[in-house]
Every structure is written in structure tokens, then in C-alpha cells.
Design an enzyme around this catalytic site. Structure first.
Site, PDB file in Angstrom:
ATOM      1  CD1 TRP A 102      -2.051  -2.152   2.070  1.00 51.98           C
ATOM      2  CD2 TRP A 102      -2.874  -1.463   0.117  1.00 51.98           C
ATOM      3  NE1 TRP A 102      -3.016  -3.039   1.680  1.00 51.98           N
ATOM      4  CE2 TRP A 102      -3.536  -2.650   0.500  1.00 51.98           C
ATOM      5  CE3 TRP A 102      -3.225  -0.843  -1.079  1.00 51.98           C
ATOM      6  CZ2 TRP A 102      -4.544  -3.222  -0.283  1.00 51.98           C
ATOM      7  CZ3 TRP A 102      -4.225  -1.413  -1.862  1.00 51.98           C
ATOM      8  CH2 TRP A 102      -4.872  -2.586  -1.466  1.00 51.98           C
ATOM      9  CG  ASP A 172      -3.119   3.887   4.291  1.00 53.67           C
ATOM     10  OD1 ASP A 172      -4.140   3.708   4.982  1.00 53.67           O
ATOM     11  OD2 ASP A 172      -2.869   3.241   3.252  1.00 53.67           O
ATOM     12  CE  LYS A 196      -8.560  -3.238   4.245  1.00 54.52           C
ATOM     13  NZ  LYS A 196      -7.443  -2.422   3.815  1.00 54.52           N
TER      14      LYS A 196
HETATM   15  C1  LIG Z   1      -6.929  -2.045   2.404  1.00 56.52           C
HETATM   16  C2  LIG Z   1      -5.920  -0.978   2.420  1.00 56.52           C
HETATM   17  C3  LIG Z   1      -5.814  -0.011   1.415  1.00 56.52           C
HETATM   18  C4  LIG Z   1      -6.716  -0.014   0.195  1.00 56.52           C
HETATM   19  O1  LIG Z   1      -7.962   0.379   0.558  1.00 56.52           O
HETATM   20  P1  LIG Z   1      -9.151   0.579  -0.508  1.00 56.52           P
HETATM   21  O2  LIG Z   1     -10.200   1.194   0.338  1.00 56.52           O
HETATM   22  O3  LIG Z   1      -9.487  -0.771  -1.041  1.00 56.52           O
HETATM   23  O4  LIG Z   1      -8.660   1.489  -1.574  1.00 56.52           O
HETATM   24  C5  LIG Z   1      -4.853   0.967   1.539  1.00 56.52           C
HETATM   25  N1  LIG Z   1      -4.031   1.004   2.593  1.00 56.52           N
HETATM   26  C6  LIG Z   1      -4.099   0.096   3.571  1.00 56.52           C
HETATM   27  C7  LIG Z   1      -3.161   0.193   4.726  1.00 56.52           C
HETATM   28  C8  LIG Z   1      -5.032  -0.918   3.521  1.00 56.52           C
HETATM   29  O5  LIG Z   1      -5.100  -1.832   4.504  1.00 56.52           O
END
Ligand SMILES: *Cc1c(COP(=O)(O)O)cnc(C)c1O
Length: 361
Positions: A102, A172, A196
Site C-alpha cells: 500500500w 494511511d 477494515k
Molecule cells: C486495504 C488498504 C488499502 C486499500 O484500501 P481501498 O479502500 O481498497 O482502496 C490501503 N491502505 C491500507 C493500509 C489498507 O489496509
């Protein structure tokens, strides 16, 4: 009815109390005669829902008043572009720490819009650790430093934030939001896809300090400009109404049933410790991450034998422990133990692993 223990990395488990409440309110939300799915986002009744969701998020995360909370769509992946378009605008430079897929995707996207560099990386050891960082590794005139706080696929986390000096920090937090307290004041911007640890898919939360809004690049699409959403209370267009409602129920659950994020952290630490203790003492299963950087939320592990891994995943699934297969790029297994995974789910998983080890060694 029999529910499984779902160890999916996302979308993932929701607290059962939240699902029960949503089910009870499905046909008639608080006497409105409608489901939240059906109501106008401009209605009074919905306005109260989105305002409550924001109020609760501010309260639970202790978000300072000089930060805006935005409820957006497009997933965390859209933030990979929105962050540089809105923040990489002064010196057109940004420094990224590559701790997994990511973080790397975020970096590659930013590089399309300006001078983004990888300040550090843990790719040399399959992202099994967080690189040691200090101020000298970042360009002093970078517009921001970007980190991925919890690395969902590899199971690492920053237990301490990097010192970036005066350079604004962006993170993030998709897979660790609401898992424990975070000092929001240390960041220029935080973002998270909700699927998540917060709600079903469809909602992306952005928490941004007000002075980082309003400087977007000219090419920025209207929908990608934080100003658009900040000026309109996340109602410039139709927000992901139902997902925001579920997020509100999840926040109520954290506040009222769990007792806040300190309590949430205690429970999460207890669950993670149970699993890591077992892995550290097992002769068959091994964790893949250096102990000091282990995630509370995502726990990858292997047996060292692909056939045995596959056998384990198959038997676990049959026994009601689902989605334990590791990410397709990593192999092995991964147990995601987000907020909604009860302690009992991890206890039972560990008992199952012990039993599997005895039978197969
Ligand atoms: C799942 C995830 C993403 C991607 O998320 P989307 O909502 O599917 O775009 C990005 N960063 C992290 C840390 C993630 O766990």
C-alpha cells in the site's frame, strides 16, 4: 444460525451488536418508516445520523477542533492521488517510506504528480520490519512525509512515529484506525478506508488539519479537492449514507460497550499477545515479522511447508475459522484480528492451531 470466526483482512468482521441493531432498524429507522438505505441524504433524519457519526468520531479519537473530518468515497486508494494533489503543492516534493504494497502504491501515485522519493524501504526483507528512521533521511523542504502506519499485508506497525521535524506527517491508517488512541495533533492528515476496522466498504475517512485545505493543484478534479468536501460538510454530492450509519453504530459500540480506545487497545493487545505467544513457542508455526514491529491487527504466519499451510487453511475453514489464507503475494497464513474479533475467537483459533500441530508432527 451459526456464525464463523472471520479473520479476513478486509472487508472484515463487524461487532455482532452492531449487526443486530442494524437488522432491528432495517425497515423502520427510529419511527421514520424508512430504512437508512432509502432515505434522502438531505433529510433531517439523515442529517442527524451523519452529524452524530462525525461527533462520535471526534470524541472517540479526540480529534482537535482545527481538524476537519471528511466522509468520502473512492477508498484509501483514491487518497493515494488526493493527498499529493492537495498537499504536494508548495515545493512539489514529498517523501515516502515504503513498508509494503500500500505504501508503495501511494508512492507511485504521488510520483505522477510531482517529485516523490522513497526515503526508506524495507523491501530487502519482504517488508518484515519497519525501517529505522530519523530526520536526516527526509528532505527538509518536502511538503510532507507519508507513512503507512499499519501494514495490512505484511503485519508490521509503527509503534513509534518517525521524527520528521517540521515536515508535516501524513499517514494511511486504514487497518489500525480505532484500534488504539492516536495523537491526531502529530499529523497534517490521516486517512482510512473504513472496511477494515470501522464499517462496511464504501466509506473513506479523512482527518485533515484545516491549514492543509485550500492549496490543491489546478488540475485537481472538483471531487478530489478536500476544500469541496470541507465546505459542504461531506455533502457536496451523495455520501455513502448507509456505511456512515454503520460507522456511527460501530463508534457507539466502542464508546458505550467497550469504553473507549484505551480499553479497545487493552483488548487488542490481549488478543495479539495470545497469538504471538503461541507462535513464539510453536515448533510448527512461525510469525514472519520481527518482534519489535509486530502489528496488533494483522498476524502473518507460516509453517515453512506450503502443503502443510494449505492443509491448515482447509481444515481451519471447515472448523469455522475462515479467511486465514495469507495475501496472494506472501503465501502462508494471516489472521486479521480487528476490533470486532472477540477474544474468544482468538482463544479458539490458538486451541485449533495447537491441536493441528499435535496431529501433524
Ligand atoms: C486495504 C488498504 C488499502 C486499500 O484500501 P481501498 O479502500 O481498497 O482502496 C490501503 N491502505 C491500507 C493500509 C489498507 O489496509
Amino acid at each position: 444460525m451459526s456464525r464463523v470466526y472471520n479473520f479476513s483482512a478486509g472487508p472484515s468482521m463487524l461487532p455482532e451488536a452492531v449487526l443486530t441493531k442494524a437488522a432491528a432498524e432495517m425497515l423502520d429507522y427510529e419511527g421514520s418508516g424508512q430504512s437508512v438505505m432509502e432515505m434522502s441524504h438531505r433529510s433531517k433524519v439523515y442529517d442527524a445520523i451523519i452529524k452524530d457519526a462525525e461527533k462520535l468520531l471526534r470524541e472517540v479519537m479526540q480529534i482537535p477542533d482545527n481538524y476537519k473530518v471528511l466522509f468520502l468515497q473512492g477508498g484509501a486508494s483514491s487518497q493515494f492521488a488526493m493527498v499529493p494533489m492537495n498537499l504536494m503543492t508548495k515545493n512539489k516534493k514529498a517523501d515516502y517510506v515504503l513498508t509494503g504494497q500500500w505504501a508503495t502504491k501511494a508512492y507511485k501515485e504521488a510520483a505522477r504528480y510531482g517529485d516523490a522519493v522513497a526515503a526508506a524501504s524495507s523491501k530487502d526483507k519482504t517488508f518484515s520490519y519497519i525501517p529505522k528512521l530519523d530526520k536526516s533521511m527526509f528532505r527538509p523542504d518536502a511538503d510532507y512525509v507519508h507513512i503507512c502506519m499499519n501494514n495490512t499485508i505484511y503485519g508490521t506497525v509503527y509503534h513509534e512515529l518517525p521524527d520528521t521535524g517540521d515536515i508535516p506527517l501524513v499517514a494511511d491508517i486504514s487497518s489500525c484506525i480505532l484500534s488504539k488512541p492516536i495523537d491526531v495533533s502529530k499529523f497534517a492528515l490521516l486517512y482510512a478506508g473504513a472496511q477494515k476496522n470501522m464499517a462496511p466498504a464504501g466509506l473513506t475517512v479523512v482527518i485533515v488539519r484545516e491549514d492543509f485545505i485550500g492549496n490543491a493543484m489546478d488540475i485537481t478534479p472538483t471531487m478530489f479537492n478536500y476544500q469541496t468536501h470541507a465546505d459542504n460538510g461531506s455533502m457536496f454530492n451523495t455520501p455513502p449514507c448507509y456505511t456512515i450509519y454503520i460507522a456511527k453504530l460501530v463508534l457507539e459500540w466502542i464508546k458505550n460497550e467497550i469504553g473507549g480506545l484505551e480499553k479497545m487497545q487493552e483488548i487488542n493487545e490481549k488478543k495479539a499477545a495470545m497469538l504471538y505467544d503461541f507462535l513464539d513457542n510453536s515448533k510448527m508455526f512461525k510469525g514472519t515479522v520481527v518482534p519489535e514491529d509486530r502489528s496488533l491487527m494483522n498476524v502473518p504466519f507460516v509453517t515453512g511447508n506450503e502443503e502443510l499451510d494449505a492443509k491448515f487453511v482447509k481444515e481451519a475453514t471447515a472448523a469455522g475459522f475462515v479467511n486465514l489464507k495469507g495475501h496472494r503475494t506472501v503465501g502462508g497464513m494471516r489472521a486479521s484480528i480487528y476490533n470486532a474479533m472477540p477474544v474468544e475467537g482468538v482463544e479458539k483459533l490458538v486451541a485449533f492451531m495447537k491441536d493441528f500441530e499435535e496431529k501433524n508432527s
